[in-house]
Write an enzyme that holds these catalytic residues in place. Structure first.
Site, PDB file in Angstrom:
ATOM      1  N   ASP A 119       0.548  -0.833   0.028  1.00  0.00           N
ATOM      2  CA  ASP A 119      -0.008   0.237   0.243  1.00  0.00           C
ATOM      3  C   ASP A 119       1.098   0.997  -0.575  1.00  0.00           C
ATOM      4  O   ASP A 119       1.984   0.845   0.354  1.00  0.00           O
ATOM      5  CB  ASP A 119      -0.803  -0.143   1.441  1.00  0.00           C
ATOM      6  CG  ASP A 119      -1.571   1.315   1.652  1.00  0.00           C
ATOM      7  OD1 ASP A 119      -1.960   1.916   0.943  1.00  0.00           O
ATOM      8  OD2 ASP A 119      -1.823   1.845   2.737  1.00  0.00           O
ATOM      9  N   ASP A 124      -0.386   5.268   0.806  1.00  0.00           N
ATOM     10  CA  ASP A 124      -0.200   6.014   1.925  1.00  0.00           C
ATOM     11  C   ASP A 124       0.191   5.868   3.405  1.00  0.00           C
ATOM     12  O   ASP A 124      -0.560   4.595   3.240  1.00  0.00           O
ATOM     13  CB  ASP A 124      -1.258   7.450   1.721  1.00  0.00           C
ATOM     14  CG  ASP A 124      -1.032   8.574   2.280  1.00  0.00           C
ATOM     15  OD1 ASP A 124      -0.088   8.631   2.945  1.00  0.00           O
ATOM     16  OD2 ASP A 124      -2.120   9.440   2.566  1.00  0.00           O
TER      17      ASP A 124
END
Lengths: 310, 310
Positions: free
Chosen positions: A23, A25
């Site tokens: 992932d 952020d």
């Protein structure tokens, strides 16, 4: 029980996993700030011949925007094809379902428009541009003309969400039987000072009117995301003449900062999961969600510290 | 099994019920058109000494706006106090919960603002006026200042609903622990050409962000609506020196055109229920919801036809 990452575990993961899916952020960066050690971590994995892919629910940017962001933040060798954004997955999904040239009514940001155009679909002119500065009454909202070429409504995080836009999206879905697809259903968007409404808020206002839930293409939904991840892994190998085994979830590690999206997706897609505590999730989440989280570490800086003299 | 109204049943209802509670839209009028026979029906009931009260989930107008509308459409002798709108109930409820002068962040129309002012609360300046014509980015939405005097968010049908407004309402609820109250949660607003988003759509976008469901003051919620209905009946008697027995739900008939609001409220409040087919509900609803509907008739014109020679 989730395993806290130590030197030994970290090194074992590198041997047992040939693919790391990150992932973005909260894992690689937080807003405008790079997480210290994250670029080095990616560099190490690449040097060790491990596939690195990037999976984000953020639908606001296109994949090429993301590639620029990676380069600008000091991540080396990350290509557009290595990045799988929810806007891209939604566009690929819609392209597989609809005739080429079909219209799509978009509730979302520029990233969605660009990805739709790339797959040969026709996003409508943004609603807020079409009706810029207009003061509405209910009768005018009811009278907004619908475009019969529109075959789908695609909803993501939309800072221009408005009552007339919700009404129009809902009329496309109920009256014109348009497909209802959402890039993701995150309830909130974490920001420095707290939170803002996530894509899920925009989506639920339409769901409530239409009585229909969308097909969600972002994490934690497995389908169609898992199959697109598989395609991305093949492209990765072809581009780099990689000689690791073909992609298989059992040899992949999903690295994320949220339980409800990253860890859930990783678990349901058959991957191992590593939670980093540099984003949304806290120690409390670790205690509450032991069945979704295989491994835990404070941040990628800690991970790379354990493997940096491999 | 619901009983189809015939002459005998209609006249029996008049003997056994001393209070008729009417929903408005779809029962007395449909948009701008009066349902034929409805004004005559009200006139007959008043002549027969039966209490007539009016209960609407529409929060867009104030009670005085409604009184004017009744008069303009040919309904005689309907006073402001006989009309119980969801905006009025919400305002009374909030006034009982909050210190006088407390601020309220409103997602809704002018009716809500006027009712709040009448009970001594301070609605914020409408968000869309405060930020008229502003182009937003996420950082600016995040930075909207909150007013510490705001103790509640009140949400109804809001044609000015927008992403920054949803964000601000959600921040009041989560960060400032403001109460979250909704005038009603109707999923759609039926209009001539189909439907528009109802208050429930505006509400659900906030619920999704905050993870909180609001206190709903409109139908089908029983509390606090039932107690305010009781107060309205006492005012009705005082104003007209009525000599019928004090209000009791078992001697009251709820007349409405929607199962999910009117019939559900009537049933749960202990009233008898009459469904008219002049609005939202159709014969299909009658078949599906036999336990909520005691009586069925096509419209008030049919009802008054049966009782007009009483």
């Amino acid at each position: 029980m989730s395993i806290r990452l130590v030197k030994e575990t970290a090194r074992r993961l590198l041997k047992e996993c040939d693919t790391f899916v990150f992932d973005c952020d909260g894992v690689l960066w937080k807003g405008a700030d790079v997480i210290p050690g994250a670029p080095l971590m990616i560099k190490h994995l690449k040097a060790a011949g491990i596939r690195t892919l990037f999976l984000t629910n953020n639908s606001m940017k296109s994949r090429s925007d993301y590639a620029e962001r990676f380069a600008g933040m000091g991540f080396e060798g990350v290509a557009e094809e290595d990045i799988i954004s929810s806007a891209y997955v939604a566009s690929e999904y819609l392209a597989a379902q609809l005739p080429a040239g079909s219209g799509v009514f978009v509730c979302g940001a520029s990233g969605i428009y660009r990805e739709l155009e790339k797959v040969g679909l026709k996003p409508c002119k943004p609603f807020e541009e079409e009706y810029k500065g207009k003061a509405w009454d209910l009768h005018e909202v009811e009278s907004i003309p619908l475009d019969n070429n529109v075959k789908a409504v695609l909803c993501g995080l939309d800072i221009h969400m408005s009552y007339p836009k919700i009404a129009t999206a809902s009329r496309y879905i109920k009256n014109n039987r348009a497909m209802f697809v959402a890039t993701n259903a995150d309830s909130t968007l974490p920001v420095k000072t707290g939170f803002l409404p996530g894509a899920g808020s925009c989506v639920s206002s339409i769901s409530r009117v239409t009585g229909q839930e969308p097909i969600v293409t972002g994490k934690p939904s497995v389908d169609p995301l898992a199959s697109i991840l598989n395609v991305a892994a093949q492209l990765y190998d072809r581009k780099r003449s990689s000689n690791v085994a073909p992609f298989h979830p059992s040899r992949a590690l999903m690295v994320g900062d949220r339980v409800d999206t990253d860890m859930m997706f990783g678990r349901q897609a058959g991957m191992r999961t590593l939670l980093v505590l540099s984003g949304v999730a806290t120690e409390e989440h670790v205690q509450e969600h032991t069945s979704e989280i295989d491994y835990v570490t404070s941040d990628l800086g800690e991970f790379v510290h354990y493997i940096s003299d491999v």
